[in-house]
Every structure is written in C-alpha cells, then in structure tokens.
Enzyme design. Sequence first.
Site, short mmCIF file in Angstrom:
data_model
loop_
_atom_site.label_atom_id
_atom_site.label_comp_id
_atom_site.label_asym_id
_atom_site.label_seq_id
_atom_site.Cartn_x
_atom_site.Cartn_y
_atom_site.Cartn_z
N HIS A 188 0.79 -1.23 0.00
CA HIS A 188 0.00 0.00 0.00
C HIS A 188 0.82 1.28 0.00
O HIS A 188 0.35 2.31 -0.46
CB HIS A 188 -1.04 -0.06 1.11
CG HIS A 188 -2.13 -1.00 0.72
ND1 HIS A 188 -2.16 -2.30 1.14
CD2 HIS A 188 -3.13 -0.87 -0.17
CE1 HIS A 188 -3.17 -2.92 0.54
NE2 HIS A 188 -3.78 -2.07 -0.25
N ARG A 288 -12.32 0.85 -2.25
CA ARG A 288 -11.75 0.08 -1.14
C ARG A 288 -12.41 0.56 0.15
O ARG A 288 -11.92 1.50 0.79
CB ARG A 288 -10.25 0.29 -1.04
CG ARG A 288 -9.41 -0.37 -2.13
CD ARG A 288 -7.92 -0.16 -1.85
NE ARG A 288 -7.07 -1.02 -2.62
CZ ARG A 288 -6.39 -0.65 -3.72
NH1 ARG A 288 -6.47 0.58 -4.16
NH2 ARG A 288 -5.62 -1.51 -4.36
N ARG A 324 -16.31 -2.61 -3.15
CA ARG A 324 -15.79 -3.87 -2.62
C ARG A 324 -16.08 -3.94 -1.13
O ARG A 324 -15.85 -2.96 -0.40
CB ARG A 324 -14.27 -3.94 -2.85
CG ARG A 324 -13.65 -5.16 -2.20
CD ARG A 324 -12.21 -5.30 -2.56
NE ARG A 324 -11.36 -4.41 -1.78
CZ ARG A 324 -10.04 -4.34 -1.93
NH1 ARG A 324 -9.43 -5.09 -2.82
NH2 ARG A 324 -9.32 -3.52 -1.19
N GLU A 413 -8.16 -12.89 -6.90
CA GLU A 413 -6.88 -12.54 -6.27
C GLU A 413 -6.10 -13.78 -5.87
O GLU A 413 -4.95 -13.69 -5.45
CB GLU A 413 -7.13 -11.71 -5.00
CG GLU A 413 -7.77 -10.38 -5.29
CD GLU A 413 -8.12 -9.62 -4.03
OE1 GLU A 413 -7.47 -8.62 -3.74
OE2 GLU A 413 -9.06 -10.05 -3.32
N ASN A 436 -2.53 -7.34 -7.56
CA ASN A 436 -1.53 -7.19 -6.48
C ASN A 436 -1.49 -8.48 -5.66
O ASN A 436 -0.42 -9.05 -5.43
CB ASN A 436 -1.89 -6.03 -5.56
CG ASN A 436 -2.18 -4.75 -6.32
OD1 ASN A 436 -1.71 -4.59 -7.44
ND2 ASN A 436 -2.96 -3.87 -5.73
N ASP A 437 -2.66 -8.92 -5.23
CA ASP A 437 -2.69 -10.16 -4.45
C ASP A 437 -2.49 -11.38 -5.34
O ASP A 437 -1.84 -12.34 -4.95
CB ASP A 437 -3.99 -10.27 -3.65
CG ASP A 437 -3.90 -9.49 -2.36
OD1 ASP A 437 -2.87 -9.60 -1.68
OD2 ASP A 437 -4.84 -8.74 -2.03
N ARG A 447 3.79 -9.55 -0.46
CA ARG A 447 3.93 -8.29 -1.20
C ARG A 447 4.56 -7.18 -0.38
O ARG A 447 4.90 -6.12 -0.91
CB ARG A 447 2.56 -7.87 -1.79
CG ARG A 447 1.55 -7.40 -0.79
CD ARG A 447 0.15 -7.39 -1.41
NE ARG A 447 -0.40 -6.06 -1.59
CZ ARG A 447 -1.70 -5.80 -1.80
NH1 ARG A 447 -2.58 -6.78 -1.88
NH2 ARG A 447 -2.14 -4.58 -1.94
N CYS A 490 -8.30 -4.38 -11.51
CA CYS A 490 -8.23 -3.20 -10.64
C CYS A 490 -6.97 -3.20 -9.79
O CYS A 490 -6.80 -2.36 -8.92
CB CYS A 490 -9.48 -3.10 -9.75
SG CYS A 490 -9.66 -4.48 -8.62
C1 PEP Z 1 -5.33 -6.33 -5.46
O1 PEP Z 1 -5.03 -7.22 -4.67
O2 PEP Z 1 -4.86 -6.23 -6.61
C2 PEP Z 1 -6.31 -5.30 -5.07
C3 PEP Z 1 -6.78 -4.44 -5.94
O3 PEP Z 1 -6.66 -5.25 -3.76
P1 PEP Z 1 -5.75 -4.57 -2.61
O4 PEP Z 1 -4.57 -3.94 -3.30
O5 PEP Z 1 -6.59 -3.60 -1.90
O6 PEP Z 1 -5.37 -5.75 -1.79
MG MG Z 2 -6.14 -7.42 -2.86
#
Ligand code: PEP
Ligand code: MG
Length: 565
Positions: A188, A288, A324, A413, A436-437, A447, A490
């Site tokens: 993040h 989010r 979400r 994810e 991302n996940d 991550r 996303c």
């Molecule tokens: C992701 O995992 O790509 C996602 C958009 O969710 P977050 O980054 O909030 O975990």
């Molecule tokens: Mg995620």
Amino acid sequence: MDKLTGVGVSAGRVIGPVLQMPEPIREPDAASTLTEGESPEAAVERLKEAAEAVKENLKERAGRASGNAAAVLKSTALMAGDKALLKNAGKLVTGKGLSPERAIWEAAGDYAAQMKALGGYMAQRVTDILDVRSRIVAQLTGQPAPGIPESETEFVLVAEDLAPADTATLDPAKVIALVTSEGGPQAHTAILARDLGLPAIVAANGALEIPNGTTVYVDATDGTVVTTPGEKEYRLAQAYANRKPLPEFDGTGKLADGTQIPLYSNVGNGKAAQTAAEAKAEGIGLFRTEFAFLNRDEEPSVEEQTVEYKTVFDAFPGRHIVVRTLDAGADKPLPFLTDTSEPNPALGVRGYRTDWTSPGVLQRQIEAIAAAAKDSTADVWAMAPMISTAPEAHDFSAMLEEAGLKTHGVMVETPSAAVTSRDILHEVDFVSMGTNDLTQYTMAADRLLGPLAELNNPWQPGVLRMIDLTVRGARQAEEETGKAKSVSVCGEAAADPALAVVLVGLGVNALSMNTRSIPAVAAVLKSVTLEKAQQIAVQVLDARSAENAKDVARAELPVLDELGL
Ligand code: PEP
Ligand code: MG
C-alpha cells in the site's frame, strides 16, 4: 559514484536532500525515576511545558495542512492539551517519584485502555493518545518527534516503510520522492505514492544508512538512488522537471480502432471519488471500503457506513461504481475484524473470510451499501475480496440478492479463483482481477517484503498466464450461460501503460487504477488497435521472464518513449 538499487514503483527523477523517518519512540525504562536534584514540582512543570510545546507544534502544523492531514493533526493537538491526562501523569511524578517521561507513558497507557473499554467514539481516540504520548516523551528526552519529519524545504523521505497513519500527514508539497528499504511494488505504500504522483522506490537495500541531509538523485523510473549525483544526474532531473505534460484524458478510454475500454478509478473515500470525477474517470472500478475505516477500533454503524458510501456514489451520478466489501487483514488490519497475532496474516482470515469469524459484519455492510445505492443514481455493482472458490461466490451472491443489490461479482486474487473463474462466473455477473494479491499468491511472495520485490511483479510469466486463464474461463462461462461476463483489472497492473495494452490484448474489458495514472494509460491505449494489442499479448505470453515480457511489449510500443513513460 555510490548507487543503491531497489524497485521503482512510481516513475520520476528528482534530486534533493534526504530526511530519514525517525525511529519509533521506545518505552522509557519502568524503573526510570526523578533526576537527582530535581524536585517533583519542577519535574511536573517540565512535563507540562513539553506537552504544551507538542500541542503548539501540532496546532501550528494543522493550520498549514488541509483535509485529512489537518483533521488528524488537530485532533492530536487537542489530546496533547488534555488536562486529565496531564493531571494523572503529574500524580505519578509526585506520588511515585517516576520520571516525567515514564509517568506520561504510564498515564497515557491507562487512559488509552479506558477509552478502548468505553468503545464507540472514545475508542477512536486511542491512536491519538498513543501518538501524543510518544511526542511528549520525544520532547522530554530530546529525541526527534515520531512520524514524517518536518522541514521548511523539500526533501526525499527515506523510511523502512510507512504505516497507514503516517501517510495521512505526508505533505506532497514537501516530500519530493519516497525511498523505502522494505515494501514491494504492490504494497500500500507504493499504491499511495502512485496516488500522489510521488516518485518512489521500494526495497532499496542500504537506504536507511544514508545520512540525513545527503543530496541524492532518485531515479524511480530505473529504481536507483545515487548518493553522489554528478552532472548527468542533474541533467536527467532537470529534463524530468521540464517534461511535456501528458494529454488530458477526454473521458472515454478507446483504442486506435475505436474499441472502448472504460477507464475507472480506484478510490477509498468520497474526496478521492470527487477528484476522480474531476479527472473525467468513467466511474469507480474499485472502492476500497476498508480505507474509510482503517483507524477504527469498532465496527461503524450501518447509518455511518451508508453516509460514507453515498459520498462516493454521489460523485458519479448515473455512472458505474464497483464497491468492494471490507478487505481487512494483512497490511490493512481492522481491529474489529482481524487478529494481528496470526502467524501468517496474508494467508489468514482476511477479506471475505472474516465473515466466518465475525458473522454479521459483512451482512450489515451489504445493508449499508444497498441503502446508499437505493438513495443514489449510480449504477452500483458489489464484489467481495479474497474469494477462493465457486461456493464462496455463490454464498456472497445470495447475500447481495437478499439485500436487493443487482450486479454481483468477486475479485480474482487467488490462483484458485483464477483457474476456476468459469465456475465462479456461473455464480456471479463479473470478476475484477486484483493483480496485487494475485501476484503475491501466484509467486508465493509476501507483497510487503523488500527482498521479494522482483517476484512481486505482475509481468512474471506465471501471473500473466493466470490472467489469461481467468479470461478464458470467463468466456467459457459466457458461452455456457448465454450472459455477458465482464472481466476487469483493478490491481496496480492496470496502471502500467504497457501492461494495460497486454491486459486488453488478453481480453480484459475494463481497467481501474489510481486517478493519476489514467491519462498515461489512455494515451498509450489510443496508440494501438485491438488486433495489435492481441498480437503483443501473444508474444508476451511466450516470454520466459518478467524482464523479457516487459521488453517484448515495450519494443512494440514506441509511444512509451515518446511520452517519457
Ligand atoms: C489487489 O489485490 O490487486 C487489489 C486491488 O486489492 P488490494 O490492493 O486492496 O489488496
Ligand atoms: Mg487485494
């Protein structure tokens, strides 16, 4: 020339002096007593003066800040002037002979525990109390104040990583670049940096050893930090400062042949949604919701949630919004939902799974989303994070149906969701890929960990093939159900203009990203036809390494260099 290497997560080239994030303030020794020769009265006076200095400093900073940062600073300043807190600490000095720093530490600790027990609004003050306590101890002991350092002039912020609470007070007018020794490209801190348009490098080993005040060249496009910049580095930074602005986004994501690819924004609150609307985003592809409640110890009421959600929906009347449900856990803990003592939080009870351990919270959130949707004209779609199986998608969809929400979806994810997307899309109307996940779970690489940053790269062939499988499963489900199934992305992959072309070529229908990335992605998409994007995707799918995949795509997209991307 001394050079450190990390992973560039938000492009840009700047030169400036380093300011290191100060070490967190440690608990003063429990046996710390009054200094010899100092009377208890004088010690209490010193404590009061320290608290007053902290209060004045926070008030002064609040006056200069705006929005969320001003609110955080103001409420912390109020706490620094709290009479009951100082009175209790004073009693520990005069009654028990504790040093002022130990006394304020204990008094604030007790106070925080009482507030927490009271719950509700009071419990929300716990963070303020503990922050003020650290600031007063720092003032009393001559240590630098915790949090983002203050400076009259611009600086490069260097830190191990940033906590969500620190980010609220990060002033983008002063911080010209961010370098962290930990973190990954999809964590993040990196997302925040891209949101702010702040050049940033994560996982830069050795960054914490750069002395304060050292002038460094940060090349976040390359992922390098030069601690002895020369003529070349000054020239590159100057060229970056004078770069041509990207064409403004005209409000419709389109390929060269006219194929529409809607470009949406990722937001965490109403203010960000407003900014997205001003930037002509076509809607919100990821709201989010957990970002609106990160500092909360208690579940927000349905009414409170409804108000918060409606501010986002109202920013886009009649437009597309994907909300979400709470994605708590791992690097986004919510005290009322997650257990931070889990041995492996990224693989733990997070996202949709918290419904199994805290039943009722998800249902109440869905009620709030439905109420806000009913009261607005936005076209509200709802989705759940961290889904692994089709039965989970089924159960979630049933909850949405019950609440009267019409368009149901889940995030992809986990590798399991990617390879079973066909089954999942028999249960819901759409999927949105959280790359991302999906990257961290496909590569089995946390991550947040700096040393694993190279693996946490959505260009990894394993991740690209997961995305391909997801889209193929979706198209199969479309044929079998006779219904259109939207597949969007996303995760941060959508904000990388070259990767955006590959995603479209793989069959993704829409992209959602931080608002600032939209003009760059729009400009690059406009340069290719669907056929060309598909050809690039085929070539990229054949690559054997992340580096090779990226090189193959870039070689086909000269527009990237023309735009300095
Ligand atoms: C992701 O995992 O790509 C996602 C958009 O969710 P977050 O980054 O909030 O975990
Ligand atoms: Mg995620």
